[in-house]
Design a protein around this motif. Structure first.
Motif, short mmCIF file in Angstrom:
data_model
loop_
_atom_site.label_atom_id
_atom_site.label_comp_id
_atom_site.label_asym_id
_atom_site.label_seq_id
_atom_site.Cartn_x
_atom_site.Cartn_y
_atom_site.Cartn_z
N ASP A 176 18.66 -10.00 0.96
CA ASP A 176 17.26 -10.35 0.81
C ASP A 176 16.93 -11.33 1.92
OD1 ASP A 176 14.72 -11.12 0.13
OD2 ASP A 176 15.20 -11.81 -1.89
N GLY A 177 16.34 -10.83 3.00
CA GLY A 177 16.06 -11.69 4.15
C GLY A 177 17.33 -12.31 4.70
N ASP A 178 17.35 -13.63 4.80
CA ASP A 178 18.52 -14.33 5.35
C ASP A 178 19.64 -14.51 4.32
OD1 ASP A 178 17.32 -14.60 7.84
OD2 ASP A 178 16.37 -16.51 7.31
N ASP A 179 19.40 -14.12 3.08
CA ASP A 179 20.44 -14.22 2.05
C ASP A 179 21.33 -12.98 2.13
OD1 ASP A 179 22.04 -14.56 -0.14
OD2 ASP A 179 20.40 -14.69 -1.61
N ALA A 180 22.42 -13.10 2.87
CA ALA A 180 23.31 -11.96 3.11
C ALA A 180 24.04 -11.53 1.85
CB ALA A 180 24.32 -12.29 4.21
N HIS A 181 24.14 -12.39 0.85
CA HIS A 181 24.89 -12.10 -0.36
C HIS A 181 23.98 -12.10 -1.59
CE1 HIS A 181 28.47 -13.97 2.01
NE2 HIS A 181 28.25 -12.71 2.35
N HIS A 182 22.76 -11.64 -1.40
CA HIS A 182 21.77 -11.65 -2.49
C HIS A 182 22.29 -10.92 -3.73
CE1 HIS A 182 18.12 -10.95 -4.77
NE2 HIS A 182 18.29 -9.65 -4.65
N GLU B 280 19.82 -1.51 -8.48
CA GLU B 280 20.69 -2.67 -8.40
C GLU B 280 19.93 -3.99 -8.35
OE1 GLU B 280 24.04 -2.94 -8.33
OE2 GLU B 280 24.40 -0.79 -8.60
N THR B 281 18.80 -4.00 -7.66
CA THR B 281 18.05 -5.25 -7.52
C THR B 281 16.63 -4.93 -7.07
OG1 THR B 281 18.06 -7.46 -6.49
CG2 THR B 281 18.70 -5.62 -5.10
N THR B 282 15.73 -5.89 -7.27
CA THR B 282 14.35 -5.79 -6.82
C THR B 282 14.02 -7.01 -5.99
OG1 THR B 282 13.67 -4.50 -8.75
CG2 THR B 282 11.93 -5.62 -7.52
N ILE B 283 13.43 -6.77 -4.82
CA ILE B 283 13.12 -7.84 -3.86
C ILE B 283 11.62 -7.91 -3.65
CG2 ILE B 283 13.41 -8.56 -1.45
CD1 ILE B 283 16.11 -6.99 -1.56
N SER B 284 11.07 -9.09 -3.64
CA SER B 284 9.63 -9.27 -3.38
C SER B 284 9.38 -9.22 -1.88
CB SER B 284 9.14 -10.60 -3.95
OG SER B 284 9.27 -10.62 -5.36
N SER B 285 8.32 -8.51 -1.48
CA SER B 285 7.98 -8.41 -0.07
C SER B 285 6.52 -8.01 0.07
CB SER B 285 8.86 -7.36 0.63
OG SER B 285 8.42 -7.13 1.95
N GLU C 115 0.84 -1.19 0.00
CA GLU C 115 0.00 0.00 0.00
C GLU C 115 0.88 1.24 0.00
OE1 GLU C 115 -2.73 -0.06 3.22
OE2 GLU C 115 -3.55 -2.04 2.73
N GLY C 116 0.69 2.10 -1.00
CA GLY C 116 1.46 3.34 -1.07
C GLY C 116 2.88 3.11 -1.56
N THR C 117 3.66 4.19 -1.53
CA THR C 117 5.07 4.15 -1.91
C THR C 117 5.90 4.71 -0.76
OG1 THR C 117 4.55 4.48 -4.26
CG2 THR C 117 6.80 4.99 -3.56
N HIS C 118 6.95 3.98 -0.39
CA HIS C 118 7.74 4.32 0.80
C HIS C 118 9.21 4.36 0.39
CE1 HIS C 118 3.98 3.22 2.77
NE2 HIS C 118 4.00 2.15 1.99
N PHE D 267 16.06 2.94 -0.98
CA PHE D 267 15.05 1.89 -1.05
C PHE D 267 13.73 2.53 -1.47
CE2 PHE D 267 17.65 -0.18 2.42
CZ PHE D 267 18.06 -1.27 1.68
N VAL D 268 13.03 1.89 -2.40
CA VAL D 268 11.68 2.30 -2.77
C VAL D 268 10.79 1.07 -2.69
CG1 VAL D 268 10.18 3.31 -4.52
CG2 VAL D 268 12.55 4.09 -4.32
N ALA D 269 9.82 1.09 -1.77
CA ALA D 269 8.93 -0.04 -1.55
C ALA D 269 7.53 0.30 -2.05
CB ALA D 269 8.87 -0.40 -0.07
N ARG D 270 6.99 -0.55 -2.94
CA ARG D 270 5.65 -0.34 -3.48
C ARG D 270 5.22 -1.62 -4.23
NH1 ARG D 270 7.84 4.25 -7.63
NH2 ARG D 270 9.25 2.89 -8.79
N ASN D 271 3.90 -1.81 -4.29
CA ASN D 271 3.34 -2.92 -5.07
C ASN D 271 3.95 -4.28 -4.72
OD1 ASN D 271 1.75 -1.04 -6.51
ND2 ASN D 271 3.42 -0.67 -7.96
N GLY D 272 4.25 -4.48 -3.46
CA GLY D 272 4.79 -5.76 -3.02
C GLY D 272 6.23 -6.02 -3.40
N LYS D 273 6.94 -4.97 -3.80
CA LYS D 273 8.34 -5.13 -4.18
C LYS D 273 9.17 -3.99 -3.59
CE LYS D 273 7.35 -7.55 -8.51
NZ LYS D 273 7.81 -8.85 -7.96
N ILE D 274 10.47 -4.23 -3.46
CA ILE D 274 11.41 -3.22 -2.98
C ILE D 274 12.53 -3.06 -4.00
CG2 ILE D 274 13.04 -2.55 -1.17
CD1 ILE D 274 11.39 -4.36 0.74
N ASP D 275 12.65 -1.87 -4.56
CA ASP D 275 13.76 -1.56 -5.45
C ASP D 275 14.89 -0.95 -4.62
OD1 ASP D 275 12.50 -2.34 -7.87
OD2 ASP D 275 11.40 -0.44 -7.92
N ALA D 276 16.10 -1.45 -4.82
CA ALA D 276 17.27 -0.93 -4.10
C ALA D 276 18.20 -0.27 -5.11
CB ALA D 276 17.99 -2.06 -3.37
#
Length: 257
Positions: free
Chosen positions: A172-178, A211-216, A125-128, A195-204
């Motif tokens: 990414d969570g417990d993956d320290a070397h994602h 650099e990467t996108t993480i699902s959350s 919900e929203g953009t953070h 970090f930009v979090a929105r739509n169930g994903k986090i862009d770093a």
């Protein structure tokens, strides 16, 4: 100036003097110019943050909240740098830890309502957005691992910027070397972490580049920034205040929309 001792650290606080209007015909007095900054809150907007320090009692570290944080510093753990362009966060391997971690921290935690309420938001919900301008300036010996910025969930970190020696990772969570950002980071090099979090994903992002996108899909998130040392007396020697992780932060901004 008043000097107050709090939880094993020395705190300097001042009471602002009232300025009287100049009277006609009275020569102005010459005053020594004030220092450009005295507290970390003079460098960074800390209105909606609280601070955890690696001091205090076992599993009960020192927390500083608003309004006290606005006029708080604690050498060497939390102080302005000599040129007043950044805030120094330092956490020694022998520091006090929180109940849920084996590692010490000098770290800010996101708050709301002028620092009165702990922030908690959803990635769906929203953009953070968190933008941190920082430089890793020191690493603990033997296990030179340090976190400088992160998104934390209700129970654990979601993703962090983590330096291991010269290798800078986004986790990414417990993956320290994602995701490896660089394998040639030099201490003291300032960069922008975002970090930009929105739509169930986090862009770093690193220096403006994604650099990467993480699902959350967590709904209990908050931002953190500072020096979260990933070493302790069990894996890093010597076990004293001179063995620490340190981060300098010159810019810090959070937006929610």
């Amino acid at each position: 100036m008043r000097i107050v001792v709090l939880a094993g650290i020395t705190v300097a606080a001042t009471t602002a003097a009232l300025a009287l209007p100049a009277q006609a015909g009275v020569p102005a007095r010459h005053h020594t110019p004030a220092a450009p900054c005295e507290y970390p809150a003079d460098v960074l907007d800390l209105t909606n943050w609280k601070l955890t320090l690696p001091t205090g009692e076992d599993e009960d570290p020192t927390d500083i909240t608003q309004p006290d944080l606005a006029t708080f510093s604690a050498k060497p753990w939390f102080q302005v740098t000599g040129d007043c362009d950044a805030v120094q966060f330092r956490s020694a391997v022998n520091g006090v830890t929180t109940g849920g971690s084996n590692y010490p921290r000098a770290e800010l935690r996101e708050m709301t309502d002028d620092g009165e309420v702990e922030a908690s938001w959803s990635t769906t919900e929203g953009t953070h957005t968190l933008v941190v301008k920082e430089a890793f300036s020191a690493l603990p010996k033997e296990k030179p691992h340090l976190v400088g910025a992160q998104i934390h969930g209700g129970d654990d970190d979601v993703t962090v910027f983590r330096l291991e020696g010269r290798k800078l990772y986004i986790t990414d969570g417990d993956d320290a070397h994602h995701h490896l950002v660089t394998d040639d980071y030099e201490l003291g090099t300032e960069f922008e972490a975002k970090f930009v979090a929105r739509n169930g994903k986090i862009d770093a992002y690193y220096n403006g580049e994604r650099e990467t996108t993480i699902s959350s899909d967590d709904d209990s998130n908050y931002f953190k920034a500072g020096a979260y040392t990933q070493a302790n007396c069990g894996n890093s020697d010597p076990c004293d205040d001179d063995n620490y992780g340190e981060v300098h932060i010159s810019g810090l901004k959070v937006t929610h929309s």
